[in-house]
Design a protein around this motif. Structure first.
Motif, PDB file in Angstrom:
ATOM      1  N   CYS A 132       0.827  -1.215   0.000  1.00  0.00           N
ATOM      2  CA  CYS A 132       0.000   0.000   0.000  1.00  0.00           C
ATOM      3  C   CYS A 132       0.859   1.263   0.000  1.00  0.00           C
ATOM      4  CB  CYS A 132      -0.925   0.009   1.216  1.00  0.00           C
ATOM      5  SG  CYS A 132      -2.252  -1.218   1.188  1.00  0.00           S
ATOM      6  N   LYS A 295     -15.716  -0.890  -1.903  1.00  0.00           N
ATOM      7  CA  LYS A 295     -15.662  -2.349  -1.962  1.00  0.00           C
ATOM      8  C   LYS A 295     -14.313  -2.750  -2.542  1.00  0.00           C
ATOM      9  CE  LYS A 295     -19.287  -4.825  -2.751  1.00  0.00           C
ATOM     10  NZ  LYS A 295     -19.277  -5.676  -1.527  1.00  0.00           N
ATOM     11  N   THR A 296     -13.689  -3.768  -1.968  1.00  0.00           N
ATOM     12  CA  THR A 296     -12.366  -4.175  -2.406  1.00  0.00           C
ATOM     13  C   THR A 296     -12.239  -5.688  -2.383  1.00  0.00           C
ATOM     14  OG1 THR A 296      -9.982  -3.785  -2.053  1.00  0.00           O
ATOM     15  CG2 THR A 296     -11.350  -4.084  -0.082  1.00  0.00           C
ATOM     16  N   ARG A 297     -11.189  -6.167  -3.016  1.00  0.00           N
ATOM     17  CA  ARG A 297     -10.888  -7.606  -3.060  1.00  0.00           C
ATOM     18  C   ARG A 297      -9.435  -7.799  -2.674  1.00  0.00           C
ATOM     19  NH1 ARG A 297      -8.387 -11.236  -6.558  1.00  0.00           N
ATOM     20  NH2 ARG A 297      -9.246 -13.365  -6.593  1.00  0.00           N
ATOM     21  N   ASP A 327      -6.906  -0.019  -2.722  1.00  0.00           N
ATOM     22  CA  ASP A 327      -7.645  -1.054  -3.451  1.00  0.00           C
ATOM     23  C   ASP A 327      -6.764  -1.719  -4.502  1.00  0.00           C
ATOM     24  OD1 ASP A 327      -9.945  -2.537  -4.344  1.00  0.00           O
ATOM     25  OD2 ASP A 327     -10.147  -1.112  -5.990  1.00  0.00           O
ATOM     26  N   GLU A 328      -6.003  -0.927  -5.231  1.00  0.00           N
ATOM     27  CA  GLU A 328      -5.087  -1.471  -6.240  1.00  0.00           C
ATOM     28  C   GLU A 328      -4.052  -2.379  -5.588  1.00  0.00           C
ATOM     29  OE1 GLU A 328      -3.320   1.809  -8.215  1.00  0.00           O
ATOM     30  OE2 GLU A 328      -5.080   2.278  -9.457  1.00  0.00           O
TER      31      GLU A 328
END
Length: 482
Positions: A132, A295-297, A327-328
């Motif tokens: 991050c 929202k993230t994964r 998120d990325e």
């Protein structure tokens, strides 16, 4: 990496100068003479089987700028050092030498330091946080398991001079070690991932573990600001039962801001609506202290990694990394090996390689993932013994065996000695058929008996403490996979 003249090496650490050129500038620090490069500082550690002082001549001949010994050098060694332009210093305690040198270099770096400790999840949190922060900053982070009283200062000393963010994992096995690490690193942010049962054999109780982990506040200045103007803060798991204890007895007396991260909407940073996708990776809504949400994964299998991602996100967000970059980073993660890594065996079976280490908590997390991933063949759990559990070892192994039985694997293979048998007995007691529970004494026996029995549609969990060596089983079954 650190660059320092010999004379300042002496004044920073308190080591005694014996011979050489006090103005020679040294670059980098090594504790293995085989890794010494020209101008490096070689620090000799005496050991039970190998005495590092014996390798001082090799370090000098390799071009070391300085050699730090724990015994008086011979006349021949002094002559050799003078011949090669090296310096010799003597330090009573090489560990303390490294800590003092690293503390001095950390002050010169003037970067933001984040220290991470806890019973489980340190490395995952470190990897996620580094990813991050790398979206915005020049980051240097702990490599491998360099999180000890020797490894952490070496990590600091290897940081480039332009480092902006230094992410440090802090491990320990006894009281006082985290305090020494924290006073060396002086973290702006601290993270305690979880108070579990790892090292309970040495620390006596979970309260003892909480006290040992909370020593991280020792080196955290309450009002310190980093170059982004952010005040220091301690990030804690909102749902850990020892979080109030740490706040009341450590964070609050130290004047630290506390950030809670977890799965409750009362937490400062929280994950809600957590689901696993078809690859077993968690998808969830992430909400920050300021109310922003997305929202993230997380591209790491298993819901057990969500709290670790939240700790990382909490710090990254405070350091100015925007949500879209977090998120990325979540979607691009490359984790340190052998931690919840899904691999493919040569026969086609999927292998959850979580063989780096184990505690009762991480065993449960691994079994949860194992039971939720889709599988059209057999589910085979290979569980090794867990170390450093002291008098609670039998009870905790029995609990893991019972928990494994509740997941209804097609086969449970327990690897090791008496505690492996305890796991197996508990699994049978909780309903697994006799023929579906096996005990093997070692990884070699596991390889001989079971490396060739998996089918292409099977799912295999491999987890145990490092001393069991289950990573060799994973490499054996995955050796020819494409």
């Amino acid at each position: 990496m650190v660059e320092i003249a010999v004379k300042y090496l002496q004044s920073t650490t308190g080591a005694r100068f014996v011979a050489g050129d006090p103005d020679r500038v040294c670059r980098g620090v090594e504790i293995d003479s085989r890794a010494v490069t020209p101008d490096a500082v070689f620090v000799a550690f005496p050991g039970e089987r190998v005495d590092g002082n014996a390798f001082a001549p090799a370090a000098i001949e390799a071009g070391a700028g300085a050699v730090v010994m724990t015994c008086e050098p011979t006349r021949e060694l002094v002559d050799l050092a003078l011949e090669h332009g090296s310096s010799i210093l003597v330090a009573d305690d090489p560990t303390e030498f490294l800590l003092r040198l690293a503390q001095g270099y950390r002050a010169r770096l003037r970067c933001t330091v984040i220290g991470i400790t806890g019973s489980i999840g340190k490395t995952t949190t470190k990897d996620v946080l580094a990813a991050c922060l790398a979206k915005r900053y020049r980051v240097h982070a702990t490599a491998g398991n360099f999180n000890s009283l020797i490894g952490l200062p070496l990590t600091i000393l290897s940081a480039p001079a332009d480092t902006q963010m230094l992410v440090l994992e802090m491990g320990m096995s006894d009281f006082g070690e985290i305090e020494r690490l924290s006073r060396c690193a002086q973290p702006t942010f601290g993270i305690i991932t979880k108070v579990g049962t790892s090292h309970i054999g040495m620390l006596g109780s979970r309260e003892g573990i909480a006290r040992a982990k909370a020593e991280i506040v020792s080196g955290m200045p309450a009002s310190a600001e980093n170059f982004e103007g952010n005040h220091s803060a301690l990030v804690l798991h909102g749902e850990d039962d020892f979080t109030p204890f740490i706040i009341e007895n450590f964070a609050r007396p130290a004047g630290l801001d506390v950030v809670l991260a977890g799965t409750s909407t009362d937490d400062d940073v929280c994950a809600t609506h957590i689901e696993l996708d078809e690859d077993g990776c968690p998808v969830f809504d992430l909400t920050f202290e300021d109310g922003s949400s997305f929202k993230t994964r997380l591209s790491v299998p298993g819901a057990q990694s969500v709290p670790n991602a939240l700790f990382a996100a909490a710090v990254a967000h405070r350091l100015g990394v925007p949500g879209f970059e977090i998120d990325e980073a979540f979607g691009e993660l490359q984790m340190t090996g052998r931690r919840t890594q899904v691999r493919h065996a040569a026969c086609g079976a999927r292998v959850i390689d979580d063989s780096y280490n184990a505690s009762p908590e991480s065993m449960a997390a691994g079994l949860n993932l194992f039971s939720t991933l889709p599988c059209t063949g057999s589910r085979i759990a290979v569980l090794g013994e867990m170390g450093e559990l002291g008098d609670d070892a039998e009870r905790l192994h029995a609990l893991v065996g019972a928990y494994a039985a509740a997941k209804r694997p097609s086969m449970l293979i327990c690897v090791g000695g008496e505690n492996a048998r305890v796991m197996a007995d508990a699994a049978r007691l909780m309903g697994l058929d006799e023929g579906d529970v096996q005990v093997v004494p070692s990884c070699d026996a596991l390889i001989r008996r079971y490396a060739g029995v998996m089918g292409e549609r099977d799912l295999v969990l491999v987890k145990g403490s490092r001393f069991v060596g289950l990573d060799r089983f994973v490499e054996e079954v995955c050796a020819d996979a494409r």
